[in-house]
Scaffold this motif. Structure first.
Motif, PDB file in Angstrom:
ATOM      1  N   ARG A 259       0.827  -1.208   0.000  1.00 51.73           N
ATOM      2  CA  ARG A 259       0.000   0.000   0.000  1.00 51.73           C
ATOM      3  C   ARG A 259       0.859   1.255   0.000  1.00 51.73           C
ATOM      4  N   ILE A 260       2.113   1.127   0.436  1.00 55.76           N
ATOM      5  CA  ILE A 260       3.020   2.267   0.474  1.00 55.76           C
ATOM      6  C   ILE A 260       3.918   2.183  -0.759  1.00 55.76           C
ATOM      7  N   PRO A 261       3.847   3.158  -1.674  1.00 56.13           N
ATOM      8  CA  PRO A 261       4.714   3.124  -2.847  1.00 56.13           C
ATOM      9  C   PRO A 261       6.172   3.012  -2.442  1.00 56.13           C
ATOM     10  N   ALA A 262       6.951   2.266  -3.225  1.00 51.25           N
ATOM     11  CA  ALA A 262       8.349   2.031  -2.900  1.00 51.25           C
ATOM     12  C   ALA A 262       9.112   3.338  -2.729  1.00 51.25           C
ATOM     13  N   HIS A 263       8.736   4.389  -3.460  1.00 52.03           N
ATOM     14  CA  HIS A 263       9.465   5.650  -3.355  1.00 52.03           C
ATOM     15  C   HIS A 263       9.275   6.327  -2.007  1.00 52.03           C
ATOM     16  N   ARG A 264       8.286   5.903  -1.236  1.00 53.89           N
ATOM     17  CA  ARG A 264       8.067   6.492   0.082  1.00 53.89           C
ATOM     18  C   ARG A 264       8.650   5.635   1.192  1.00 53.89           C
ATOM     19  N   ALA A 265       9.122   4.457   0.851  1.00 55.15           N
ATOM     20  CA  ALA A 265       9.624   3.544   1.863  1.00 55.15           C
ATOM     21  C   ALA A 265      10.986   3.972   2.402  1.00 55.15           C
TER      22      ALA A 265
ATOM     23  N   GLU B  51      16.349  11.180  -5.872  1.00 52.38           N
ATOM     24  CA  GLU B  51      16.522  12.002  -7.071  1.00 52.38           C
ATOM     25  C   GLU B  51      15.976  11.279  -8.304  1.00 52.38           C
ATOM     26  N   THR B  52      16.230   9.997  -8.391  1.00 55.89           N
ATOM     27  CA  THR B  52      15.717   9.189  -9.501  1.00 55.89           C
ATOM     28  C   THR B  52      14.200   9.191  -9.505  1.00 55.89           C
ATOM     29  N   VAL B  53      13.620   8.993  -8.348  1.00 56.95           N
ATOM     30  CA  VAL B  53      12.167   8.976  -8.206  1.00 56.95           C
ATOM     31  C   VAL B  53      11.587  10.331  -8.600  1.00 56.95           C
ATOM     32  N   GLU B  54      12.206  11.403  -8.163  1.00 48.05           N
ATOM     33  CA  GLU B  54      11.716  12.744  -8.472  1.00 48.05           C
ATOM     34  C   GLU B  54      11.749  13.007  -9.975  1.00 48.05           C
TER      35      GLU B  54
ATOM     36  N   VAL C  64       8.505  13.627 -14.982  1.00 50.14           N
ATOM     37  CA  VAL C  64       8.207  13.272 -16.374  1.00 50.14           C
ATOM     38  C   VAL C  64       6.823  12.642 -16.486  1.00 50.14           C
ATOM     39  N   VAL C  65       6.486  11.759 -15.566  1.00 47.21           N
ATOM     40  CA  VAL C  65       5.166  11.128 -15.606  1.00 47.21           C
ATOM     41  C   VAL C  65       4.073  12.183 -15.501  1.00 47.21           C
ATOM     42  N   SER C  66       4.238  13.139 -14.610  1.00 51.76           N
ATOM     43  CA  SER C  66       3.246  14.213 -14.474  1.00 51.76           C
ATOM     44  C   SER C  66       3.096  14.984 -15.778  1.00 51.76           C
ATOM     45  N   GLN C  67       4.206  15.275 -16.434  1.00 60.47           N
ATOM     46  CA  GLN C  67       4.160  15.978 -17.722  1.00 60.47           C
ATOM     47  C   GLN C  67       3.396  15.158 -18.761  1.00 60.47           C
ATOM     48  N   ILE C  68       3.714  13.865 -18.847  1.00 62.19           N
ATOM     49  CA  ILE C  68       3.054  12.997 -19.826  1.00 62.19           C
ATOM     50  C   ILE C  68       1.564  12.893 -19.530  1.00 62.19           C
TER      51      ILE C  68
ATOM     52  N   ILE D  96       1.798   5.568 -12.075  1.00 63.64           N
ATOM     53  CA  ILE D  96       0.693   6.512 -12.275  1.00 63.64           C
ATOM     54  C   ILE D  96       0.099   6.932 -10.927  1.00 63.64           C
ATOM     55  N   ARG D  97      -0.122   5.965 -10.060  1.00 65.73           N
ATOM     56  CA  ARG D  97      -0.703   6.250  -8.743  1.00 65.73           C
ATOM     57  C   ARG D  97       0.192   7.214  -7.963  1.00 65.73           C
ATOM     58  N   ALA D  98       1.505   6.973  -7.977  1.00 68.06           N
ATOM     59  CA  ALA D  98       2.440   7.842  -7.252  1.00 68.06           C
ATOM     60  C   ALA D  98       2.432   9.246  -7.835  1.00 68.06           C
ATOM     61  N   ALA D  99       2.367   9.365  -9.143  1.00 69.05           N
ATOM     62  CA  ALA D  99       2.335  10.689  -9.777  1.00 69.05           C
ATOM     63  C   ALA D  99       1.047  11.416  -9.428  1.00 69.05           C
ATOM     64  N   ARG D 100      -0.074  10.697  -9.422  1.00 69.82           N
ATOM     65  CA  ARG D 100      -1.367  11.317  -9.075  1.00 69.82           C
ATOM     66  C   ARG D 100      -1.366  11.772  -7.615  1.00 69.82           C
TER      67      ARG D 100
END
Length: 75
Positions: free
Chosen positions: A8-14, A20-23, A28-32, A68-72
């Motif tokens: 339930r917790i995205p890996a980028h928040r763990a 920096e990679t996640v950001e 880019v995902v937000s832009q797309i 997508i979920r993490a970007a949203r």
């Protein structure tokens, strides 16, 4: 003993590793998503535009849907 992962917790928040990679990927995902919506999102395009390997995208987000979920959530 195996470590349990809370899916339930995205890996980028763990943790902070790879922040920096996640950001870069999420930016880019937000832009797309803004340009063409979820149907237009391709991992190959995210990888190309963010310089983040597809393997790293799966490592941090587990799936296209997780990305997508993490970007949203970030928006």
């Amino acid at each position: 003993m195996a470590t349990q992962v809370d899916h339930r917790i995205p890996a980028h928040r763990a943790g902070t590793r790879g922040a920096e990679t996640v950001e870069r990927a999420l930016s880019v995902v937000s832009q797309i998503l803004d340009e063409g919506g979820e149907a237009s999102l391709r991992l190959a395009e995210v990888s190309r535009r963010s310089s983040v390997s597809i393997g790293s995208l799966y490592h941090h987000f587990e799936s296209r849907e997780g990305l997508i979920r993490a970007a949203r959530e970030r928006q």
